[in-house]
Design a protein around this motif. Structure first.
Motif, PDB file in Angstrom:
ATOM      1  N   ILE A  70       4.972  -4.105  -7.250  1.00  8.59           N
ATOM      2  CA  ILE A  70       4.416  -2.919  -6.593  1.00  8.59           C
ATOM      3  C   ILE A  70       2.952  -3.199  -6.251  1.00  8.59           C
ATOM      4  CG2 ILE A  70       4.015  -0.432  -6.778  1.00  8.59           C
ATOM      5  CD1 ILE A  70       6.965  -1.324  -6.883  1.00  8.59           C
ATOM      6  N   TYR A  71       2.637  -3.241  -4.949  1.00 12.30           N
ATOM      7  CA  TYR A  71       1.279  -3.565  -4.512  1.00 12.30           C
ATOM      8  C   TYR A  71       0.694  -2.418  -3.697  1.00 12.30           C
ATOM      9  CZ  TYR A  71       2.127  -8.302  -6.088  1.00 12.30           C
ATOM     10  OH  TYR A  71       2.406  -9.404  -6.863  1.00 12.30           O
ATOM     11  N   GLY A  72      -0.494  -1.978  -4.066  1.00 11.91           N
ATOM     12  CA  GLY A  72      -1.196  -0.927  -3.342  1.00 11.91           C
ATOM     13  C   GLY A  72      -0.890   0.455  -3.892  1.00 11.91           C
ATOM     14  N   ILE A  73      -1.878   1.339  -3.766  1.00  9.87           N
ATOM     15  CA  ILE A  73      -1.740   2.681  -4.327  1.00  9.87           C
ATOM     16  C   ILE A  73      -0.668   3.485  -3.604  1.00  9.87           C
ATOM     17  CG2 ILE A  73      -3.586   3.599  -2.859  1.00  9.87           C
ATOM     18  CD1 ILE A  73      -2.621   4.611  -6.480  1.00  9.87           C
ATOM     19  N   GLY A  74      -0.402   3.184  -2.318  1.00  8.84           N
ATOM     20  CA  GLY A  74       0.658   3.893  -1.598  1.00  8.84           C
ATOM     21  C   GLY A  74       2.011   3.666  -2.237  1.00  8.84           C
ATOM     22  N   GLU A  75       2.346   2.405  -2.526  1.00  6.37           N
ATOM     23  CA  GLU A  75       3.611   2.089  -3.183  1.00  6.37           C
ATOM     24  C   GLU A  75       3.638   2.641  -4.602  1.00  6.37           C
ATOM     25  OE1 GLU A  75       4.701  -1.998  -3.109  1.00  6.37           O
ATOM     26  OE2 GLU A  75       4.628  -2.171  -0.926  1.00  6.37           O
ATOM     27  N   ALA A  76       2.491   2.550  -5.298  1.00  8.03           N
ATOM     28  CA  ALA A  76       2.436   2.992  -6.694  1.00  8.03           C
ATOM     29  C   ALA A  76       2.711   4.486  -6.824  1.00  8.03           C
ATOM     30  CB  ALA A  76       1.077   2.645  -7.290  1.00  8.03           C
ATOM     31  N   SER A  77       2.117   5.291  -5.938  1.00  6.66           N
ATOM     32  CA  SER A  77       2.322   6.748  -6.010  1.00  6.66           C
ATOM     33  C   SER A  77       3.788   7.106  -5.815  1.00  6.66           C
ATOM     34  CB  SER A  77       1.471   7.440  -4.943  1.00  6.66           C
ATOM     35  OG  SER A  77       0.097   7.213  -5.167  1.00  6.66           O
ATOM     36  N   GLN A  78       4.444   6.410  -4.899  1.00  8.89           N
ATOM     37  CA  GLN A  78       5.868   6.656  -4.678  1.00  8.89           C
ATOM     38  C   GLN A  78       6.711   6.126  -5.837  1.00  8.89           C
ATOM     39  OE1 GLN A  78       7.422   8.234  -2.127  1.00  8.89           O
ATOM     40  NE2 GLN A  78       5.482   8.792  -1.168  1.00  8.89           N
ATOM     41  N   PHE A  79       6.395   4.952  -6.316  1.00  4.94           N
ATOM     42  CA  PHE A  79       7.183   4.300  -7.374  1.00  4.94           C
ATOM     43  C   PHE A  79       7.199   5.131  -8.655  1.00  4.94           C
ATOM     44  CE2 PHE A  79       7.295   1.176 -10.949  1.00  4.94           C
ATOM     45  CZ  PHE A  79       8.570   0.667 -10.729  1.00  4.94           C
ATOM     46  N   TYR A  80       6.049   5.711  -9.006  1.00  4.80           N
ATOM     47  CA  TYR A  80       5.970   6.447 -10.265  1.00  4.80           C
ATOM     48  C   TYR A  80       6.251   7.943 -10.104  1.00  4.80           C
ATOM     49  CZ  TYR A  80       3.916   2.236 -12.286  1.00  4.80           C
ATOM     50  OH  TYR A  80       3.717   0.958 -12.717  1.00  4.80           O
ATOM     51  N   PHE A  81       5.740   8.547  -9.021  1.00  5.23           N
ATOM     52  CA  PHE A  81       5.743  10.010  -8.968  1.00  5.23           C
ATOM     53  C   PHE A  81       6.349  10.600  -7.690  1.00  5.23           C
ATOM     54  CE2 PHE A  81       1.852   8.651 -11.325  1.00  5.23           C
ATOM     55  CZ  PHE A  81       2.346   8.918 -12.591  1.00  5.23           C
ATOM     56  N   VAL A  84      -9.928  -1.559   0.004  1.00  3.84           N
ATOM     57  CA  VAL A  84      -9.088  -2.758   0.013  1.00  3.84           C
ATOM     58  C   VAL A  84      -8.552  -3.039  -1.388  1.00  3.84           C
ATOM     59  CG1 VAL A  84      -9.076  -5.252   0.372  1.00  3.84           C
ATOM     60  CG2 VAL A  84     -10.236  -3.769   2.018  1.00  3.84           C
ATOM     61  N   TYR A  85      -9.409  -2.919  -2.385  1.00  5.80           N
ATOM     62  CA  TYR A  85      -9.013  -3.172  -3.766  1.00  5.80           C
ATOM     63  C   TYR A  85      -7.826  -2.297  -4.169  1.00  5.80           C
ATOM     64  CZ  TYR A  85      -9.381  -3.074  -8.904  1.00  5.80           C
ATOM     65  OH  TYR A  85      -9.112  -3.123 -10.250  1.00  5.80           O
ATOM     66  N   LEU A  86      -7.912  -0.996  -3.895  1.00  4.30           N
ATOM     67  CA  LEU A  86      -6.844  -0.073  -4.289  1.00  4.30           C
ATOM     68  C   LEU A  86      -5.563  -0.314  -3.503  1.00  4.30           C
ATOM     69  CD1 LEU A  86      -8.941   3.215  -4.599  1.00  4.30           C
ATOM     70  CD2 LEU A  86      -8.031   1.823  -6.472  1.00  4.30           C
ATOM     71  N   ASN A  87      -5.663  -0.953  -2.332  1.00  4.31           N
ATOM     72  CA  ASN A  87      -4.483  -1.186  -1.497  1.00  4.31           C
ATOM     73  C   ASN A  87      -3.840  -2.551  -1.692  1.00  4.31           C
ATOM     74  OD1 ASN A  87      -3.673   0.958   0.707  1.00  4.31           O
ATOM     75  ND2 ASN A  87      -5.905   1.115   0.443  1.00  4.31           N
ATOM     76  N   ILE A  88      -4.456  -3.429  -2.527  1.00  9.65           N
ATOM     77  CA  ILE A  88      -3.858  -4.758  -2.707  1.00  9.65           C
ATOM     78  C   ILE A  88      -3.505  -5.078  -4.157  1.00  9.65           C
ATOM     79  CG2 ILE A  88      -5.071  -5.683  -0.693  1.00  9.65           C
ATOM     80  CD1 ILE A  88      -6.875  -7.210  -2.704  1.00  9.65           C
ATOM     81  N   ILE A  89      -4.110  -4.389  -5.121  1.00  8.28           N
ATOM     82  CA  ILE A  89      -3.844  -4.777  -6.507  1.00  8.28           C
ATOM     83  C   ILE A  89      -2.421  -4.396  -6.895  1.00  8.28           C
ATOM     84  CG2 ILE A  89      -6.251  -4.610  -7.189  1.00  8.28           C
ATOM     85  CD1 ILE A  89      -5.576  -1.960  -8.584  1.00  8.28           C
ATOM     86  N   GLU A  90      -1.922  -5.077  -7.913  1.00  9.65           N
ATOM     87  CA  GLU A  90      -0.568  -4.833  -8.391  1.00  9.65           C
ATOM     88  C   GLU A  90      -0.585  -3.651  -9.362  1.00  9.65           C
ATOM     89  OE1 GLU A  90       3.250  -7.415 -10.064  1.00  9.65           O
ATOM     90  OE2 GLU A  90       1.212  -8.111 -10.465  1.00  9.65           O
ATOM     91  N   TRP A  91       0.315  -2.699  -9.161  1.00 11.21           N
ATOM     92  CA  TRP A  91       0.394  -1.502  -9.991  1.00 11.21           C
ATOM     93  C   TRP A  91       1.677  -1.466 -10.821  1.00 11.21           C
ATOM     94  CZ3 TRP A  91      -3.591   2.162  -9.885  1.00 11.21           C
ATOM     95  CH2 TRP A  91      -4.523   2.037  -8.850  1.00 11.21           C
ATOM     96  N   GLY A  92       2.479  -2.487 -10.693  1.00  9.96           N
ATOM     97  CA  GLY A  92       3.744  -2.555 -11.410  1.00  9.96           C
ATOM     98  C   GLY A  92       4.449  -3.815 -10.963  1.00  9.96           C
TER      99      GLY A  92
END
Length: 651
Positions: A543-554, A532-540
């Motif tokens: 940008i919320y969740g590791i799914g969005e973060a992976s796409q947003f950056y890489f 849950v933590y990895l899927n709700i925290i802000e990464w940018g």
């Protein structure tokens, strides 16, 4: 015969002097008041005026229509009649030579203007000080001597009678106004009695103050209550401090005794009902305690002061033993040993202050809870800190959740992301969200990089990393500010899911208790908490969740993240909106991040999560391929090739 004549002459001389005094005392009084008037006017730059001054009896002086007004400002003090008896006995004792003081029909009026000017600041003007010797400049501190002197001065000052009728004290500024009217007040032969009417924002309350102040026995008993029998704001506290403080009733008894030549003990018994306060740093709501009782034995000697083991604070129905000490000799030492003996769990939760634990209100449980806090620190050597905090349970079981069901995150749920109480995103944490990533589909490199960076003992603690918390306290003491926190991933998760983002004392305390409930009662598994933590925290920004973060950056899925990419993502968690400052203009990472990459990867090697070969091949660089590239290197790629839409209101 000669002796009789001498006595007769002496008596005649005294009578003549008394007659002269009675004849000329008016002139003497007028001259004395003229000197006082000139001194006050010259020193404080105010107009000191009165209509008439005269004697009432042999030693009682009365003044009518007395006023004090700054040269440019509103009248600060006015009294239709004030009177006092001149006491030679008090003068010989080194006290102000007045007694039987009277204030009748008047006011003290505090006025503040929008330009920050006021009519009372002259009272706090600095006085000239004469040079002192080195010994006087650095006096040896002796706490018992200071405490005894203050105690004595208080009772010396209280050793007189006064009477006040129809005298108001009010404060007006450009934002608010408040007024209290002392209808009747007196201190007569140790008996204190006052009736004070308070008027704030159109509300009128009547306070009654009763008590005994006995200078000879050095005992004080006090009883304060309001006529409405409900919690009522204490006058002026909020106006001057910004803290709203209210209560219904307060009683207190204080006495002092000498234990030995160098040690005093102050014994205080006190109780209050319906006590509350409100301040944005404490809680967004009123914090209310139904009742507080205390029995405190405060010992003061040459170099220290401490509450003994018999000191007890009763918070609603929770008895708290408070053994606290402070000493300053060659070093400054603080210690605390606070205990709550085993208590019924329901009693414990029902006794928690209202407004401080809103998510727990209504919770029901069985079994018992007890608490123990141990703290000891030398402020001159903060690394000596000893800290241990433990809430223990016996046959404890939650029967019913309160305002929040902490088990709800075991299933898909809706998450609301907020910034400063403003809702910025609402999304599902579960399969209904295409960007949601189950734990098994997240790269172990990313998981372990985040754990190493944020909470290396996550799988081994029960929600709290006491060593990290101890280190944060030490750092804060050294830097004399809140420079470092000690939050675990469990605490960050609870803060994000169940609590607001307000930086208040109530949120931190409630956060700790919720974490304890979840972790110690296995309400949510460690793996689910991390997922849950990895899927709700802000990464940018946005940008919320590791799914969005992976796409947003890489432009890839979380399972495909490399070691360099994983360490980079872990590095931006503390300040995700500022990810751009990690890059040079050409898209390469700044040099300072090299040491961070080396540290995280080195720890992963020690834990045997990655081989030494992976550390040796670390590039200390990442290649942005997603939407983030446009923010670091504008116009480097066409916007229509980005996989994610550009978030609104990014900065």
């Amino acid at each position: 015969m000669i002796l009789k004549r001498f006595i007769g002459i002496a008596l005649a001389l005294i009578a003549a002097l008394l007659a002269l005094f009675l004849i000329f005392r008016g002139v003497l009084l007028e001259n004395a008041l003229d000197k006082v008037k000139a001194k006050i006017s010259d020193q404080y730059h105010v107009n000191f005026n009165f209509k008439e001054a005269h004697f009432e009896g042999i030693a009682r002086v009365a003044i009518t229509q007395l006023s004090i007004t700054p040269l440019s400002g509103d009248t600060l003090l006015y009294c239709n009649k004030t009177a006092a008896t001149i006491s030679l006995w008090r003068y010989f004792k080194g006290l102000p030579p007045i007694n039987n003081f009277l204030l009748q029909d008047g006011f003290i009026h505090l006025v503040e203007h929008t330009d920050s000017s006021n009519n009372y600041s002259f009272l706090f003007s600095k006085k000239d000080t004469t040079q002192t010797t080195d010994e006087e400049q650095q006096p040896t501190k002796n706490y018992s001597r200071v405490a005894k002197a203050i105690w004595k001065k208080f009772f010396d000052a209280a050793d007189f009678n006064f009477e006040i009728t129809n005298f108001s004290i009010d404060r007006n500024n450009y934002a608010s106004s408040e007024s209290v009217l002392i209808k009747e007040g007196s201190l007569q032969k140790t008996i204190l009695s006052m009736q004070v009417a308070n008027s704030t924002e159109g509300k009128n309350e009547l306070w009654k103050v009763m008590g005994i102040i006995d200078p000879r026995s050095e005992i004080m008993d006090l009883n304060i209550s309001n006529s409405s029998n409900t919690a009522t704001s204490i006058p002026f506290i909020e106006n001057f401090t910004g803290i709203k403080f209210f209560l219904n009733n307060f009683v207190m008894s204080v006495s002092m005794n000498s234990v030995d030549k160098n040690t005093l003990v102050f014994k205080m018994h006190a109780a209050a009902t319906q006590i509350g306060l409100n301040h944005w740093r404490i809680s967004p709501e009123d914090v209310v305690i139904d009742s507080i009782g205390m029995k405190l034995n405060l010992y003061v000697n040459d170099t220290s002061c401490y509450l003994d083991k018999e000191s007890i604070l009763l918070l609603n129905q929770i008895p708290i033993n408070t053994n606290i000490s402070y000493s300053k000799n060659e070093n400054t030492l603080i210690s605390a040993d606070i205990k709550i003996a085993p208590i019924n769990a329901n009693t414990y939760f029902q006794s928690l202050p209202k407004g401080l634990f809103t998510t727990l209100e209504g919770i029901e449980a069985e079994g018992k809870l007890n608490y123990h806090l141990q703290l000891s620190v030398n402020l001159d050597a903060p690394d000596s800190l000893l800290f241990n905090s433990e809430l223990q349970k016996t046959d404890f079981k939650i029967l019913k959740f309160g305002n929040e069901n902490f088990a709800a995150i075991n299933h898909p749920f809706t998450y609301t992301a907020r910034e400063k109480d403003k809702v910025v995103r609402v999304f599902e944490v579960g399969p209904g969200n295409p960007m949601y990533t189950p734990f098994e589909n997240i790269s172990p490199l990313l998981i372990n990089s985040v754990l190493t960076s944020e909470d290396g003992t996550f799988y081994f603690h029960n929600g709290f990393n006491e060593e990290a918390f101890r280190e944060s306290i030490v750092t804060n003491i050294k830097e004399k500010r809140f420079a470092r926190g000690g939050s675990t991933i469990s605490m960050q998760l609870v803060k994000n899911v169940f609590l607001n983002r307000n930086k208040t004392i109530s949120r931190k305390v409630e956060e700790a208790l919720i974490v304890w409930l979840i972790e110690n009662n296995r309400i949510v598994s460690k793996q689910r908490m991390l997922e849950v933590y990895l899927n709700i925290i802000e990464w940018g920004p946005g940008i919320y969740g590791i799914g969005e973060a992976s796409q947003f950056y890489f432009s890839k899925f979380p399972a495909q993240l490399t070691l360099d990419e994983s360490i980079f993502l872990a590095s931006i968690i503390p300040r995700p909106k500022y990810f751009m400052y990690s890059f040079q203009k050409d898209g390469s990472l700044k040099e300072y991040l090299r040491s961070y990459f080396q540290l995280v990867a080195g720890r992963l090697v020690k834990k045997e999560i990655i081989p030494q070969e992976s550390l040796d091949q670390l590039r200390f660089q990442v290649e942005l391929k997603g939407a983030a590239r446009q923010f670091v290197m504008p116009d480097s790629i066409p916007v229509d090739t980005l996989l994610l839409e550009e978030p609104e209101e990014l900065f």
